[in-house]
Write a protein that holds these residues in place. Structure first.
Motif, mmCIF file in Angstrom:
data_model
loop_
_atom_site.group_PDB
_atom_site.id
_atom_site.type_symbol
_atom_site.label_atom_id
_atom_site.label_comp_id
_atom_site.label_asym_id
_atom_site.label_seq_id
_atom_site.Cartn_x
_atom_site.Cartn_y
_atom_site.Cartn_z
ATOM 1 N N LYS A 32 0.831 -1.211 0.000
ATOM 2 C CA LYS A 32 0.000 0.000 0.000
ATOM 3 C C LYS A 32 0.868 1.265 0.000
ATOM 4 C CE LYS A 32 -4.161 -2.028 1.743
ATOM 5 N NZ LYS A 32 -5.348 -1.949 2.535
ATOM 6 N N HIS A 33 0.319 2.324 -0.557
ATOM 7 C CA HIS A 33 1.019 3.613 -0.628
ATOM 8 C C HIS A 33 0.311 4.627 0.266
ATOM 9 C CE1 HIS A 33 3.285 2.966 -4.632
ATOM 10 N NE2 HIS A 33 2.904 1.788 -4.160
ATOM 11 N N SER A 34 1.091 5.536 0.837
ATOM 12 C CA SER A 34 0.490 6.541 1.713
ATOM 13 C C SER A 34 1.342 7.805 1.741
ATOM 14 C CB SER A 34 0.366 5.968 3.128
ATOM 15 O OG SER A 34 -0.170 6.942 3.990
ATOM 16 N N PRO A 35 0.716 8.989 1.890
ATOM 17 C CA PRO A 35 1.501 10.226 2.006
ATOM 18 C C PRO A 35 1.955 10.511 3.439
ATOM 19 C CG PRO A 35 -0.833 10.743 1.877
ATOM 20 C CD PRO A 35 -0.724 9.244 1.785
ATOM 21 N N HIS A 36 1.675 9.578 4.366
ATOM 22 C CA HIS A 36 2.089 9.822 5.754
ATOM 23 C C HIS A 36 2.570 8.533 6.408
ATOM 24 C CE1 HIS A 36 -1.756 8.008 6.609
ATOM 25 N NE2 HIS A 36 -2.379 8.960 5.953
ATOM 26 N N TYR A 37 3.360 8.711 7.456
ATOM 27 C CA TYR A 37 3.910 7.552 8.156
ATOM 28 C C TYR A 37 4.107 7.897 9.632
ATOM 29 C CZ TYR A 37 7.012 3.618 9.219
ATOM 30 O OH TYR A 37 7.568 2.489 9.760
ATOM 31 N N PHE A 38 3.636 7.011 10.497
ATOM 32 C CA PHE A 38 3.824 7.187 11.940
ATOM 33 C C PHE A 38 4.871 6.201 12.443
ATOM 34 C CE2 PHE A 38 -0.380 9.022 11.477
ATOM 35 C CZ PHE A 38 -0.402 10.042 12.421
ATOM 36 N N GLN A 39 5.804 6.700 13.219
ATOM 37 C CA GLN A 39 6.778 5.841 13.903
ATOM 38 C C GLN A 39 6.824 6.366 15.346
ATOM 39 O OE1 GLN A 39 8.271 2.995 14.540
ATOM 40 N NE2 GLN A 39 9.095 2.896 12.457
ATOM 41 N N MET A 40 5.792 5.944 16.119
ATOM 42 C CA MET A 40 5.519 6.550 17.424
ATOM 43 C C MET A 40 6.677 6.470 18.436
ATOM 44 S SD MET A 40 2.601 7.985 17.157
ATOM 45 C CE MET A 40 1.989 8.221 18.828
ATOM 46 N N PRO A 41 7.474 5.384 18.443
ATOM 47 C CA PRO A 41 8.578 5.357 19.420
ATOM 48 C C PRO A 41 9.542 6.531 19.282
ATOM 49 C CG PRO A 41 8.175 3.154 18.590
ATOM 50 C CD PRO A 41 7.329 4.083 17.753
ATOM 51 N N LEU A 42 9.555 7.197 18.120
ATOM 52 C CA LEU A 42 10.430 8.364 17.975
ATOM 53 C C LEU A 42 9.977 9.491 18.910
ATOM 54 C CD1 LEU A 42 11.143 8.560 14.134
ATOM 55 C CD2 LEU A 42 12.469 7.453 15.931
ATOM 56 N N ALA A 43 8.689 9.575 19.192
ATOM 57 C CA ALA A 43 8.209 10.587 20.152
ATOM 58 C C ALA A 43 8.519 10.136 21.579
ATOM 59 C CB ALA A 43 6.713 10.816 19.983
ATOM 60 N N PHE A 44 8.527 8.818 21.797
ATOM 61 C CA PHE A 44 8.717 8.306 23.156
ATOM 62 C C PHE A 44 10.181 8.129 23.545
ATOM 63 C CE2 PHE A 44 4.264 7.981 22.973
ATOM 64 C CZ PHE A 44 3.854 8.026 24.293
ATOM 65 N N VAL A 200 8.933 1.490 3.745
ATOM 66 C CA VAL A 200 8.989 1.468 5.210
ATOM 67 C C VAL A 200 8.798 0.023 5.688
ATOM 68 C CG1 VAL A 200 8.360 3.852 5.681
ATOM 69 C CG2 VAL A 200 6.555 2.180 5.270
ATOM 70 N N ARG A 201 9.354 -0.279 6.865
ATOM 71 C CA ARG A 201 9.428 -1.682 7.310
ATOM 72 C C ARG A 201 8.103 -2.223 7.819
ATOM 73 N NH1 ARG A 201 14.397 -0.464 9.976
ATOM 74 N NH2 ARG A 201 13.552 -1.159 11.953
ATOM 75 N N PHE A 202 7.319 -1.372 8.489
ATOM 76 C CA PHE A 202 5.962 -1.817 8.848
ATOM 77 C C PHE A 202 5.105 -0.629 9.226
ATOM 78 C CE2 PHE A 202 8.442 -1.923 12.736
ATOM 79 C CZ PHE A 202 7.603 -1.410 13.697
#
Ligand SMILES: [Zn+2]
Length: 202
Positions: A32-44, A200-202
């Motif tokens: 799947k393709h997306s214009p956004h990506y979340f990698q929440m541990p970067l905030a934590f 992206v990996r997941f």
């Protein structure tokens, strides 16, 4: 009391600043393709940021009678490793007695061995992000199999495609996100605009 729970905008600013929310052209392992990506541990990874987010989420739980009346005999449970810092932060803010987290073992969501039936307090399930809701649902099934009652559920971010209720109660979040996900390159506006894609990996 006004500033105790940051606005969705303020939460988004934190996620952007820490790199936990990224904009561009991302291609997921499922194609799947997306214009956004979340990698929440970067905030934590920043203690101050982690604390602000976890404390804010804990305040939403504390407002619920079914939770506040049972504290401190409550368990805070994460469905996976990404939710562990959230669970610790929420536990700390609520002064709840127990903390547990599940992990995937041979494709099945499980607690560590020797967590027994009847040992877990009524629980709040928390995660960093709820995408499909599958991880939460599997955790609900897991804690119910151990005869534990679910008294709350929430995450820092909830995709608007995820369920808004779990076990008859609302899913609490600091930010609800309008997801844009495209099944293939034909449907993807970034592909059409020839923006280079990033795997992206997941
Ligand atoms: Zn694309």
């Amino acid at each position: 009391m006004v500033e105790l729970i940051p606005s969705q905008d303020a939460v988004m600013q934190i996620l952007k600043r820490t790199g936990a929310f990224r904009e561009g052209h991302f291609i997921y392992p499922n194609g799947k393709h997306s214009p956004h990506y979340f990698q929440m541990p970067l905030a934590f990874r920043y203690y101050d940021t982690a604390r602000v987010l976890a404390v804010a989420l804990s305040r939403k739980f504390r407002l619920e009678k079914d939770i506040s009346s049972q504290l401190p005999k409550v368990a805070v449970i994460s469905p996976s490793s990404g939710g562990i810092p959230v669970a610790f932060g929420v536990r700390d803010a609520l002064n709840a007695e127990q903390i547990y987290w599940a992990e995937q073992e041979t494709g099945k969501r499980m607690f560590r061995q020797y967590v027994n039936q009847g040992e877990i307090n009524p629980c709040i399930i928390v995660d960093d992000i709820i995408r499909s809701g599958n991880a939460i649902q599997e955790t609900v099934d897991l804690v119910k199999s151990l005869d534990t009652r679910i008294i709350g559920c929430g995450a820092i971010v909830r995709f608007d495609t995820a369920p808004s209720e779990i076990e008859g109660g609302p899913v609490r979040s600091l930010m609800d996100f309008d997801v844009k996900m495209y099944d293939n390159e034909q449907q993807c506006p970034e592909c059409k605009a020839k923006v280079p894609g990033e795997q992206v990996r997941f």
